[in-house]
Design a protein around this motif. Sequence first.
Motif, PDB file in Angstrom:
ATOM      1  N   GLY A 234       0.833  -1.208   0.000  1.00 10.32           N
ATOM      2  CA  GLY A 234       0.000   0.000   0.000  1.00 10.32           C
ATOM      3  C   GLY A 234       0.855   1.240   0.000  1.00 10.32           C
ATOM      4  N   LYS A 235       0.249   2.357   0.403  1.00  8.11           N
ATOM      5  CA  LYS A 235       0.971   3.631   0.450  1.00  8.11           C
ATOM      6  C   LYS A 235       0.816   4.283   1.816  1.00  8.11           C
ATOM      7  N   ALA A 236       1.800   5.121   2.174  1.00  6.11           N
ATOM      8  CA  ALA A 236       1.760   5.851   3.436  1.00  6.11           C
ATOM      9  C   ALA A 236       2.621   7.099   3.306  1.00  6.11           C
ATOM     10  N   THR A 237       2.448   7.993   4.250  1.00  4.03           N
ATOM     11  CA  THR A 237       3.199   9.238   4.235  1.00  4.03           C
ATOM     12  C   THR A 237       4.607   9.030   4.779  1.00  4.03           C
ATOM     13  N   GLY A 238       5.570   9.681   4.144  1.00  2.00           N
ATOM     14  CA  GLY A 238       6.953   9.619   4.593  1.00  2.00           C
ATOM     15  C   GLY A 238       7.644  10.939   4.324  1.00  2.00           C
ATOM     16  N   VAL A 239       8.929  11.006   4.647  1.00  4.45           N
ATOM     17  CA  VAL A 239       9.725  12.211   4.437  1.00  4.45           C
ATOM     18  C   VAL A 239      11.017  11.809   3.743  1.00  4.45           C
ATOM     19  N   LYS A 240      11.302  12.446   2.614  1.00  7.59           N
ATOM     20  CA  LYS A 240      12.557  12.250   1.907  1.00  7.59           C
ATOM     21  C   LYS A 240      13.222  13.620   1.769  1.00  7.59           C
ATOM     22  N   GLY A 241      14.396  13.793   2.410  1.00  5.40           N
ATOM     23  CA  GLY A 241      14.998  15.119   2.473  1.00  5.40           C
ATOM     24  C   GLY A 241      14.110  16.018   3.311  1.00  5.40           C
ATOM     25  N   ASN A 243      11.149  16.940   2.075  1.00  5.06           N
ATOM     26  CA  ASN A 243       9.877  16.870   1.362  1.00  5.06           C
ATOM     27  C   ASN A 243       8.997  15.741   1.868  1.00  5.06           C
ATOM     28  N   ARG A 244       7.704  16.021   1.941  1.00  9.47           N
ATOM     29  CA  ARG A 244       6.719  14.987   2.262  1.00  9.47           C
ATOM     30  C   ARG A 244       6.498  14.142   1.017  1.00  9.47           C
ATOM     31  N   VAL A 245       6.453  12.840   1.203  1.00 10.53           N
ATOM     32  CA  VAL A 245       6.137  11.936   0.093  1.00 10.53           C
ATOM     33  C   VAL A 245       4.994  11.019   0.515  1.00 10.53           C
ATOM     34  N   HIS A 246       4.205  10.623  -0.458  1.00 11.52           N
ATOM     35  CA  HIS A 246       3.198   9.595  -0.226  1.00 11.52           C
ATOM     36  C   HIS A 246       3.672   8.383  -1.011  1.00 11.52           C
ATOM     37  N   GLY A 247       4.455   7.550  -0.320  1.00  6.41           N
ATOM     38  CA  GLY A 247       5.155   6.486  -1.018  1.00  6.41           C
ATOM     39  C   GLY A 247       4.699   5.095  -0.629  1.00  6.41           C
ATOM     40  N   TRP A 248       5.349   4.120  -1.260  1.00  2.00           N
ATOM     41  CA  TRP A 248       4.967   2.727  -1.067  1.00  2.00           C
ATOM     42  C   TRP A 248       5.393   2.206   0.302  1.00  2.00           C
ATOM     43  N   VAL A 249       4.564   1.324   0.841  1.00  4.59           N
ATOM     44  CA  VAL A 249       4.901   0.589   2.064  1.00  4.59           C
ATOM     45  C   VAL A 249       5.354  -0.810   1.646  1.00  4.59           C
ATOM     46  N   VAL A 250       6.559  -1.176   2.043  1.00  2.25           N
ATOM     47  CA  VAL A 250       7.106  -2.491   1.727  1.00  2.25           C
ATOM     48  C   VAL A 250       7.127  -3.323   2.997  1.00  2.25           C
ATOM     49  N   SER A 251       6.519  -4.507   2.923  1.00  2.00           N
ATOM     50  CA  SER A 251       6.516  -5.423   4.057  1.00  2.00           C
ATOM     51  C   SER A 251       7.542  -6.524   3.825  1.00  2.00           C
ATOM     52  N   VAL A 252       8.385  -6.752   4.809  1.00  3.81           N
ATOM     53  CA  VAL A 252       9.414  -7.791   4.738  1.00  3.81           C
ATOM     54  C   VAL A 252       8.901  -9.031   5.460  1.00  3.81           C
ATOM     55  N   ARG A 253       9.090 -10.189   4.844  1.00  9.55           N
ATOM     56  CA  ARG A 253       8.626 -11.445   5.450  1.00  9.55           C
ATOM     57  C   ARG A 253       9.750 -12.457   5.378  1.00  9.55           C
ATOM     58  N   SER A 254      10.028 -13.117   6.503  1.00 17.77           N
ATOM     59  CA  SER A 254      11.046 -14.162   6.554  1.00 17.77           C
ATOM     60  C   SER A 254      10.527 -15.253   7.472  1.00 17.77           C
ATOM     61  N   ASN A 284      14.974   3.377  -3.706  1.00 14.69           N
ATOM     62  CA  ASN A 284      13.781   3.872  -4.393  1.00 14.69           C
ATOM     63  C   ASN A 284      13.171   5.028  -3.606  1.00 14.69           C
ATOM     64  N   ASN A 285      13.156   6.203  -4.219  1.00 13.69           N
ATOM     65  CA  ASN A 285      12.618   7.394  -3.552  1.00 13.69           C
ATOM     66  C   ASN A 285      11.117   7.315  -3.322  1.00 13.69           C
ATOM     67  N   ASN A 286      10.457   6.374  -3.981  1.00 11.57           N
ATOM     68  CA  ASN A 286       9.006   6.242  -3.841  1.00 11.57           C
ATOM     69  C   ASN A 286       8.597   5.273  -2.730  1.00 11.57           C
ATOM     70  N   VAL A 287       9.580   4.755  -1.972  1.00 10.68           N
ATOM     71  CA  VAL A 287       9.260   3.899  -0.826  1.00 10.68           C
ATOM     72  C   VAL A 287       9.296   4.759   0.438  1.00 10.68           C
ATOM     73  N   ALA A 288       8.150   4.818   1.133  1.00  6.04           N
ATOM     74  CA  ALA A 288       8.039   5.686   2.314  1.00  6.04           C
ATOM     75  C   ALA A 288       8.424   4.985   3.595  1.00  6.04           C
ATOM     76  N   ARG A 289       8.159   3.675   3.672  1.00  3.95           N
ATOM     77  CA  ARG A 289       8.486   2.954   4.903  1.00  3.95           C
ATOM     78  C   ARG A 289       8.568   1.458   4.656  1.00  3.95           C
ATOM     79  N   VAL A 290       9.278   0.776   5.577  1.00  4.28           N
ATOM     80  CA  VAL A 290       9.446  -0.672   5.525  1.00  4.28           C
ATOM     81  C   VAL A 290       8.980  -1.239   6.853  1.00  4.28           C
ATOM     82  N   VAL A 291       8.158  -2.290   6.802  1.00  2.00           N
ATOM     83  CA  VAL A 291       7.653  -2.929   8.019  1.00  2.00           C
ATOM     84  C   VAL A 291       8.025  -4.414   7.994  1.00  2.00           C
ATOM     85  N   TYR A 292       8.008  -5.050   9.186  1.00  2.00           N
ATOM     86  CA  TYR A 292       8.342  -6.471   9.263  1.00  2.00           C
ATOM     87  C   TYR A 292       7.118  -7.263   9.704  1.00  2.00           C
ATOM     88  N   ASP A 293       6.810  -8.310   8.960  1.00  2.00           N
ATOM     89  CA  ASP A 293       5.636  -9.155   9.200  1.00  2.00           C
ATOM     90  C   ASP A 293       5.999 -10.249  10.218  1.00  2.00           C
TER      91      ASP A 293
END
Length: 305
Positions: A234-241, A243-254, A284-293
Motif C-alpha cells: 500500500g501507500k503511506a506518508t513519509g519524508v525524503k529530504g 519533502n513529504r512523500v506519499h510512497g509505497w509501504v514495503v513489508s518484509v517477510r522471513s 527507491n525514492n518512492n518507498v516511504a516505509r518498511v515494516v516487518y511481518d
Amino acid sequence: MVDVEEFIADATAEIRDEVGDANAVIALSGGVDSSVAAALAYRAIGDQLTPVYVDTGLMRKGETAQIRETFAYMDSLRVVEAQDRFLDALGGVTDPEEKRHVIGEQFIREFEREAKDTDADYLVQGTIYPDRIESEGNIKSHHNVGGLPDVVDFDGIVEPVRDLYKDEVREVARALELEAVVSERMPFPGPGLAVRIVGEVTEEKLEVAREACHVVEAETEEHEPWQAFAAVIGKATGVKGDNRVHGWVVSVRSVESRDGMTARAQNLPWETLQRIQSRITGANNNVARVVYDVTHKPPATIEYE
C-alpha cells in the motif's frame, strides 16, 4: 521421506508411459519444482521434450539470465518474452483469486502457442503436493492447479512431482545432481511478484517489489530462512529530504518451515532489519516505509495474495 532412487525410476517410467512417442513442453520457471520435473522429463523422453521459460515480467531480478545459464545444456530451451501480454491481462485486476486465474490462463495460452510450434501434445509442470492441497482446499488457487482455465489444448498434463513436499523435491534435485543454485534455491511463487503486490499490478510496483525482494534475499541469506521476500502492500506518508512523500509501504517477510504447509515468522536480528530498510528506502525514492511481518502460518499464508 521418499525413497529418492525409487522415485526417480518410477517417475521417469511414468512420464515415458504417459507421453509415449509424442512431444511435450515443460513449463520451466527456474524454481526447484519445475527444474526437477524438467530433469526427470529430459531423462525420460530426451529430444521429445522442449523446455519453455516464459518471462512474464513478474520474475525475480536476473531470473531470465540465470535460466539461460543453468539450463544451457538443454539445446531446445525456449525463452518467451511475454511481459507485455501478462501486464495487459492483469490491468485493472485487484482481487487475489482473479489475479491467479488470469495468470494461470495466460501461462497456458503461452504454452499452447509453443506446443503448436513444436508439435507437442503434452504439458509437463512442477506441481507439488502443497499446491494441490491449497487449491483443492480453497485456500488459494495455484496458477498450475486451480488457476488453470476450463479448456486446455493438450492431450494431457504430466505432473511427476505432484505427490512430493518441497523438502522431498530438494532431495530428488540433489540425487539428480542439479546445481545448488537450483536444489537449494528459496521458493518463489508461480504467479511471481504479482502475489507480492497487494492490489493492481503495475510496472512501478513491480520495480519496487523486484528490487526489495533482491535486497531481502541477500540480507537474510546468513540466517537461512525457508523463504524470505518483500511485498508492496500500500501507500503511506513519509519524508525524503525536506519533502513529504506519499510512497509505497514495503513489508518484509522471513519464515522458517519444513514444507510450507505451516510456517513461523523468523526472529531476525534488529541490525539485519535496519540494513534491509536502509537499502530498500535508499534504492527507491518512492518507498516511504518498511515494516516487518511477524505473523505465523496459520493464520496468515506465506505469500500475500
